[in-house]
Write an enzyme that holds these catalytic residues in place. Structure first.
Site, mmCIF file in Angstrom:
data_model
loop_
_atom_site.group_PDB
_atom_site.id
_atom_site.type_symbol
_atom_site.label_atom_id
_atom_site.label_comp_id
_atom_site.label_asym_id
_atom_site.label_seq_id
_atom_site.Cartn_x
_atom_site.Cartn_y
_atom_site.Cartn_z
ATOM 1 N N ILE A 171 0.966 -1.211 -0.042
ATOM 2 C CA ILE A 171 -0.087 -0.202 0.106
ATOM 3 C C ILE A 171 1.009 1.306 0.053
ATOM 4 O O ILE A 171 2.112 1.184 0.369
ATOM 5 C CB ILE A 171 -1.079 0.154 1.142
ATOM 6 C CG1 ILE A 171 -0.248 -0.033 2.608
ATOM 7 C CG2 ILE A 171 -1.691 -1.043 1.166
ATOM 8 C CD1 ILE A 171 -0.745 0.611 3.836
ATOM 9 N N VAL A 270 6.068 3.080 -0.034
ATOM 10 C CA VAL A 270 5.261 1.734 -0.206
ATOM 11 C C VAL A 270 5.920 1.050 0.894
ATOM 12 O O VAL A 270 6.652 0.470 1.126
ATOM 13 C CB VAL A 270 5.885 0.954 -1.525
ATOM 14 C CG1 VAL A 270 4.780 -0.235 -1.679
ATOM 15 C CG2 VAL A 270 5.840 1.758 -2.687
ATOM 16 N N SER A 271 4.407 0.490 1.724
ATOM 17 C CA SER A 271 4.709 -0.162 2.822
ATOM 18 C C SER A 271 3.846 -1.630 2.541
ATOM 19 O O SER A 271 3.098 -1.779 1.808
ATOM 20 C CB SER A 271 3.654 0.381 3.958
ATOM 21 O OG SER A 271 3.616 -0.372 4.922
ATOM 22 N N PRO A 272 4.640 -2.812 2.993
ATOM 23 C CA PRO A 272 3.941 -4.047 3.235
ATOM 24 C C PRO A 272 2.716 -4.357 4.048
ATOM 25 O O PRO A 272 2.273 -5.494 4.109
ATOM 26 C CB PRO A 272 5.182 -4.917 3.442
ATOM 27 C CG PRO A 272 5.818 -4.248 4.557
ATOM 28 C CD PRO A 272 5.817 -2.559 4.150
ATOM 29 N N ASP A 384 5.323 2.831 9.278
ATOM 30 C CA ASP A 384 5.960 1.700 9.421
ATOM 31 C C ASP A 384 6.884 1.690 10.577
ATOM 32 O O ASP A 384 7.328 0.550 11.306
ATOM 33 C CB ASP A 384 6.953 1.305 8.317
ATOM 34 C CG ASP A 384 5.993 1.001 7.061
ATOM 35 O OD1 ASP A 384 4.899 0.573 7.241
ATOM 36 O OD2 ASP A 384 6.646 1.095 5.850
#
Length: 713
Positions: A171, A270-272, A384
């Protein structure tokens, strides 16, 4: 699909003629696992206490008979100039000028769970208590070994390329910044992060033996959060291990012939953590611009998709591996043919002044660089890994109190303030040179073109480009190549190889910069940082396809490691509690264990920094054969194990090591034992090895009677 089926399928659609020289190699680069802060989250409480997954360097040598290219993807946060310089110096001692500044790309996957102290810039090193030579040397030595192994493994081979979308892995963690980009530009894309996985598959000449893969996908390796204190290569590194385990059956991690690199790309925003940020106290949504809850930064944290960071890492890694395997098996992959071209140039970013023609807006942009500086939102961290509670993201106004605190260190000049525009300066790093440079001014820029009509371009960039910044770089390179050679020469793809060769923080678009979330505040050369890079990489592309040469650019300063500051205390000595000895078992395993249970064994230990045990292990899980001999089935590089070290007395130098093994359904029933290996440091000098071994215990897959035969005792 089984390994043999993959090989057979490869033979079917692989032509018979070789076009490239290809070598692959892997080596252990694991650094000090205890009492050294991790690089990434800037959290001094996040000091290492052991190992969950070892760090590896995965190297690929590609040649066309005239030109060589090295691409190394390393399980580390990022690559600093000093590390790359050290590797190249090592290679030149072995191979002369075969490998040099022009043709060596070293890219960090950006795990935030590895020891720091290797970047040789004050701002980066001070966040981990300064420079640490053991980390620095471990990286240089391991990366060098991986490239030497790749060189020795060179065989005639072929390269295939394809790409595909991978959803439910990433995301955008700064959607407000992304939305500042022009609507007509955003409308061209279905998502606010790049979902394409680009992959190169390398095969032997006859097509019967897969050699390795390199893929690029944009996602932060931050599934392991800032509470983790065990070395880990996170989601990207674990995806590599999963693929390699399948292709190297029966081999321990890092020991097989097939090498799978899951490399970083334009992952800046962009993050997981795909469940998104929530207030950890209420579960409500955070303030979208400032990423705060009730005005506090530390309460807004992103999570998911798993119940904890280990499960999230495993899920994301599995999805990455599955997509990569799908691409690997795809019969429609395009073969890359033709020549190999590589170009490199150092650039002094603050002194750049360019007129860049923007094809999207059909206008010229006059851009200039700034001396490096970090903005207020840098202090807030990200969802994060939140930073200081006193800061929030999206800060575009000065704070008089924080300005006074900042000015005790150094007040930014009026020219610096004006140059950075929307960014209120928290740390004017470019005007600080004591005791040494705080952030780099000279960066590495590099481009490689594999093949010609069709071709794939690899753009090695010295930082974390956001989604849209990466898209603009790809367009600039593709359009420049097309302008020179025509539409038929447009590359199949441009892969962004992030965090390569130099680390210079983030790169946003100018529009994202004005929002001043964490990524914009960490774009260190000012609002036109990306514009300068667009100009530079377009120039590299043009010069490369025209067959011309460039001057090497200004050399970054070479730094003597002995002059750098470190506040990391060395290991003085080890000792044991009265009546115990090194390797002695303090806690034995249970007599029997079942899948789903965790077996724990505790040993008297020495300090792990006495010997990093690269290419080795601090532990082994061993299974007994029918003839009484033992086979190693897991090491400290395996997902199912944890090596946890704890100091029990600082004054006496006593410590303990706990080995954990999570028994899985796939583990065969039988008799097992756990061993621990280490080294202790004698107070009068000298480092000595030791080992310890647990009692034998039995693993069952059901509640049946334990075998108590004499052989097993």
């Amino acid at each position: 699909m089984k390994v043999m089926e993959i090989i057979i399928l490869s033979i079917v659609f692989t032509p018979a003629k070789a076009l490239f020289d290809i070598g692959v190699g892997i080596a252990d680069v694991t650094g000090p696992s205890a009492e050294v802060p991790f690089m990434g989250y800037a959290n001094l409480d996040q000091k290492g206490r052991g190992i969950h997954l070892r760090q590896f360097s995965r190297a690929f040598v590609i040649g066309d008979g005239h030109v060589r290219l090295v691409f190394a993807s390393v399980d580390v946060g990022m690559i600093g100039h000093g590390v790359r310089e050290g590797v190249i110096q090592n290679l030149m001692r072995h191979y002369g000028d075969t490998y040099n500044e022009q043709n060596v790309i070293i890219s960090g996957i950006h795990t935030h769970s590895g020891p720091g102290g290797f970047l040789q810039h004050m701002l980066f090193d001070i966040s981990v208590l300064g420079f640490h030579k053991q980390t620095f040397d471990a990286l240089i030595g391991g990366i060098t070994r991986s490239i030497i192994r790749a060189h020795k493994n060179i065989v005639p081979g072929r390269i295939f390329f394809n790409q595909g979308d991978l959803l439910n892995v990433s995301i955008n963690r700064s959607p407000k910044s992304y939305e500042a980009n022009p609507e007509d530009e955003r409308s061209k894309f279905a998502y606010n992060t790049d979902k394409q996985m680009m992959q190169l598959r390398m095969m032997s000449e006859e097509g019967s033996r897969p050699l390795g893969i390199i893929n690029w996908f944009a996602v932060h390796p931050t599934s392991m959060n800032n509470t983790n204190k065990l070395i880990s290569s996170d989601n990207m590194g674990y995806a590599s291990l999963l693929f390699e385990e399948e292709m190297n059956p029966g081999k321990l991690p890092g020991k097989g012939d097939f090498v799978a690199a899951f490399a970083s790309s334009n992952l800046g925003d962009v993050s997981p953590n795909i469940l998104g940020p929530r207030c950890i106290d209420t579960g409500e949504e955070c303030d979208e611009l400032r990423s705060t809850c009730h005005g506090e930064t530390g309460l807004c944290v992103a999570r998911g998709p798993g119940r904890d960071m280990y499960e999230s890492t495993s899920i994301i890694a599995g999805r990455l591996r599955d997509k990569s395997r799908e691409l690997f098996e795809d019969q429609s992959a395009t073969e890359i043919v033709g020549a190999l071209k590589v170009i490199h140039q150092f650039v002094d970013m603050p002194n750049q002044e360019v007129i860049y023609y923007n094809r999207r807006s059909r206008s010229n942009i006059k851009a200039h660089g700034c001396l490096p500086a970090m903005g207020y939102s840098f202090g807030a961290g990200t969802t994060d890994g939140p930073g200081a509670r006193a800061f929030g993201q999206g800060s575009t106004m000065d704070n008089p109190l924080w300005n006074r605190v900042r000015n005790l260190i150094h007040e930014p000049s009026s020219e610096q303030v004006e140059c950075h525009g929307a960014k209120p300066i928290l740390v004017p790093t470019g005007e600080l040179n004591f005791p040494y440079e705080w952030q780099p001014s000279i960066v590495s820029t590099q481009l490689a073109i594999l093949g010609s009509s069709p071709s794939v371009v690899v753009a090695a960039v010295p930082g974390e480009f956001t989604t849209m910044a990466g898209r603009r770089i790809r367009d600039a390179i593709s359009e420049e190549i097309e302008a020179v050679v025509g539409p038929s020469g447009r590359p199949l793809a441009v892969a962004i190889a992030g965090l390569s060769n130099t680390y210079s923080d983030y790169v946003t678009t100018p529009e994202e910069y004005t929002v001043q979330r964490y990524e914009g505040a960490s774009t260190i050369y000012g609002p036109h940082t990306l514009t300068l890079y667009l100009h530079q990489y377009a120039k590299l592309a043009r010069v490369l396809v025209e067959g011309k040469t460039l001057d090497p650019g200004p050399q970054p300063p070479s730094i003597d490691p002995s002059t750098l500051i470190s506040f990391i205390t060395p290991v003085i000595f080890d000792s044991t509690r009265w009546g115990t000895k090194y390797g002695e078992v303090l806690e034995q395993p249970p007599a029997v264990a079942y899948p789903g249970e965790v077996v724990r064994v505790k040993f008297v230990s020495g300090h792990p920094r006495n010997n990093l045990r690269q290419e080795d292990t601090f532990l082994s899980v061993e299974k007994q054969r029918d003839n009484g001999e033992w086979d190693i089935v897991y090491t400290d590089a395996s997902w199912s194990t944890k090596f946890i070290w704890m100091r029990t007395s600082f004054l006496l130098g006593c410590s303990e090591a706990t080995v954990e093994w999570a028994v899985a359904e796939r583990d065969a029933p039988g008799h097992y034992r756990i061993r621990h290996f280490g080294n202790y440091k004698y107070i009068l000098g000298g480092i000595y090895g030791y080992e310890g071994v647990s009692n034998t215990f039995q693993v069952l897959n059901s509640h049946r009677k334990i075998d108590d035969s004499p052989l097993r005792r």
